[in-house]
Structure formats: C-alpha cells, structure tokens
Design a protein around this motif. Structure first.
Motif, PDB file in Angstrom:
ATOM      1  N   ALA A  13      -2.210  -9.428  -8.525  1.00  0.00           N
ATOM      2  CA  ALA A  13      -2.856  -9.196  -7.426  1.00  0.00           C
ATOM      3  C   ALA A  13      -2.026  -7.945  -6.794  1.00  0.00           C
ATOM      4  O   ALA A  13      -2.586  -6.971  -6.137  1.00  0.00           O
ATOM      5  N   VAL A  14      -0.822  -7.981  -6.732  1.00  0.00           N
ATOM      6  CA  VAL A  14       0.047  -6.862  -6.024  1.00  0.00           C
ATOM      7  C   VAL A  14      -0.046  -5.620  -6.741  1.00  0.00           C
ATOM      8  O   VAL A  14      -0.198  -4.431  -6.403  1.00  0.00           O
ATOM      9  N   GLU A  15       0.088  -5.915  -8.299  1.00  0.00           N
ATOM     10  CA  GLU A  15       0.021  -4.685  -9.120  1.00  0.00           C
ATOM     11  C   GLU A  15      -1.359  -3.983  -8.991  1.00  0.00           C
ATOM     12  O   GLU A  15      -1.637  -2.565  -8.846  1.00  0.00           O
ATOM     13  N   VAL A  16      -2.451  -4.874  -9.071  1.00  0.00           N
ATOM     14  CA  VAL A  16      -3.858  -3.818  -9.136  1.00  0.00           C
ATOM     15  C   VAL A  16      -4.105  -3.239  -7.747  1.00  0.00           C
ATOM     16  O   VAL A  16      -4.480  -2.308  -7.704  1.00  0.00           O
ATOM     17  N   THR A  17      -3.764  -3.808  -6.678  1.00  0.00           N
ATOM     18  CA  THR A  17      -4.198  -3.459  -5.382  1.00  0.00           C
ATOM     19  C   THR A  17      -3.032  -2.240  -4.871  1.00  0.00           C
ATOM     20  O   THR A  17      -3.486  -1.391  -4.284  1.00  0.00           O
ATOM     21  N   ALA A  18      -1.985  -2.403  -5.537  1.00  0.00           N
ATOM     22  CA  ALA A  18      -0.974  -1.230  -5.457  1.00  0.00           C
ATOM     23  C   ALA A  18      -0.874  -0.490  -4.085  1.00  0.00           C
ATOM     24  O   ALA A  18      -0.871   0.488  -3.648  1.00  0.00           O
TER      25      ALA A  18
END
Length: 257
Positions: A13-18
């Motif tokens: 989730a952290v990677e995708v929302t960036a």
C-alpha cells in the motif's frame, strides 16, 4: 491476516500510493499483537494507525484508556481510535484518550448520535486551546446513508467502503454532499446505497464480503473472504451487480446534466 501478510499488505500500500495519500494501517485485538502490528506498520512505512477493539471481552472505561495508551506508546505514529463493538467509550474516557500525545482522531462506528454528541462536547472541551490536530470520523458501515446526520453534529469526514469497488459512485455522492445537491444525494441513496444496505443486512459479514465481490465484478480478482465470513450467494452476486449498475447509471445521468 497473520503478521507476515499484514506487513506485506502495508508495504505494498505504501509503495503503490507513493506518498500521494497517507496510509493508515489497522491494528487491534490482544494487546501484545496490537503493539506488534503497530510496529510492523511503522517499519513498512505507514503514516498512521487505526486502532480497532481489543479481543472479545467488554472492558471497563479505565481498561480501554490503558489499552489505547499502551498501543499508542508502541510507535510514534498518529493513531485514530475506532469506537465500535466492545470498544465503547464514554465522554470522560474519550476525553482521556484525546489527551494522549499520539492519538489524532476518533472514528465512530456505534451510531448513537446522542451519545456521540456528548463525546464531541467532552473532547472539544478537553482540547480547547491546545495546539493539537484532532479529527472525528463517521465509521458506520455504508457511511453514506448517515453522512447528513453526522454533518449536523459537525462530523464531516467518513470512510467509504464503496470506494473500493465503485469509486465513481462514492466520489459522485461525496461531491453532491459538499455541493448540497440534494437531488443527486437522494437519487444515489434511493438507487444504490439503500438497496446495498438491504442486501448487506441479509447475511452477517456481508459488509466485507460484498465489497470483495464488488471488486471482483469490476475486474480485479482479489479472491474470496476467509472463514468465518462467507462469500455472497449467486443470487446475491446478481443483486449486487444490478445495484452497482443502477448507481453507475445515476452517476452517468448526473454527468450529462
């Protein structure tokens, strides 16, 4: 989710929302696990935490405050407390947790507006003059059906499960509320949200199962739910599809106006 799955979900989730939006990860349950999940969320890059109820028992107010305090102390992340199920705060205990340094919000999933009004007064009074950001949220299932009532108390923020599978409907409703477009609000409630609630209430756990089914119907294979929840019956999947199509049709008509 078990701890390794949980850490992976938060990390992705952290990677995708960036950094485009903050990521708040859920924690809760038995105190040692709640603290473990909180630290795992921090290590995975989460921006904050949503604290769900402790395990099973209905604790006294002082025990709830101690539970929140202990989980909040596990990390430096801001924490939103979820008021629901066996985590029921009275006005005094709500004010107590609002004073805690890392507690940044209170999410109501009980729906007793009279009781919530007393909590709002207690917390606002406790924090008056303090330089501390604090937010209140409507956290009821299918919160759109109660948005106008909560806004009457000054609680404008809410979470939308519908956004997971029909963001067009969720955003159209949100914009209609903010623009005071009563015609569109009523049309979406009548065509989509109220029928969805009726379907949701047919089987315990459908508040989760229908969301995952809706995501699958919109083209993303997210798999089914785990026991003790059950996936929707075939006739309920057909009904969900009809309800979603009706809501999308209202949005399309509103866009053409």
């Amino acid at each position: 989710l078990e701890p390794q799955e949980y850490a992976e979900v938060v990390r992705v989730a952290v990677e995708v929302t960036a950094g485009q939006v903050p990521v708040y990860a859920g924690t809760g349950g038995p105190l040692p696990l709640a603290r473990q999940f909180a630290r795992a969320a921090r290590d995975a890059g989460a921006d904050g935490l949503l604290l769900l109820p402790p395990y099973l028992v209905k604790p006294p107010a002082a025990g709830l405050v101690a539970y929140v305090e202990s989980v909040a102390a596990a990390t430096e992340l801001p924490l939103v407390v979820y008021h629901r199920d066996n985590a029921r705060f009275d006005p005094a205990s709500a004010a107590d947790i609002a004073r805690l340094p890392h507690v940044a919000g209170f999410k109501d999933g009980v729906g007793d507006l009279g009781h919530l009004s007393r909590i709002l007064s207690a917390v606002r009074g406790e924090l008056r003059g303090a330089d501390k950001p604090f937010q209140f949220f409507n956290g009821l299932p299918t919160a759109e059906t109660t948005v106008t009532a909560y806004r009457g108390l000054g609680v404008e923020l809410y979470s939308s499960a519908v956004f997971c599978f029909a963001p067009e409907i969720s955003l159209a409703f949100h914009h209609a509320v903010r623009e005071d477009d009563r015609e569109l609000v009523d049309a979406l409630l009548t065509s989509f949200f109220h029928p969805l609630v009726s379907l949701r209430e047919k089987v315990p756990g459908y508040a989760v199962s229908l969301v995952k089914a809706g995501v699958r119907q919109r083209g993303l294979d997210v798999g089914g739910v785990r026991p003790p929840l059950v996936d929707p019956a075939p006739e309920h999947l057909d009904e969900l599809r009809r309800i979603t199509e009706a809501g999308l049709a209202v949005c399309a008509g509103a866009g053409a106006r």
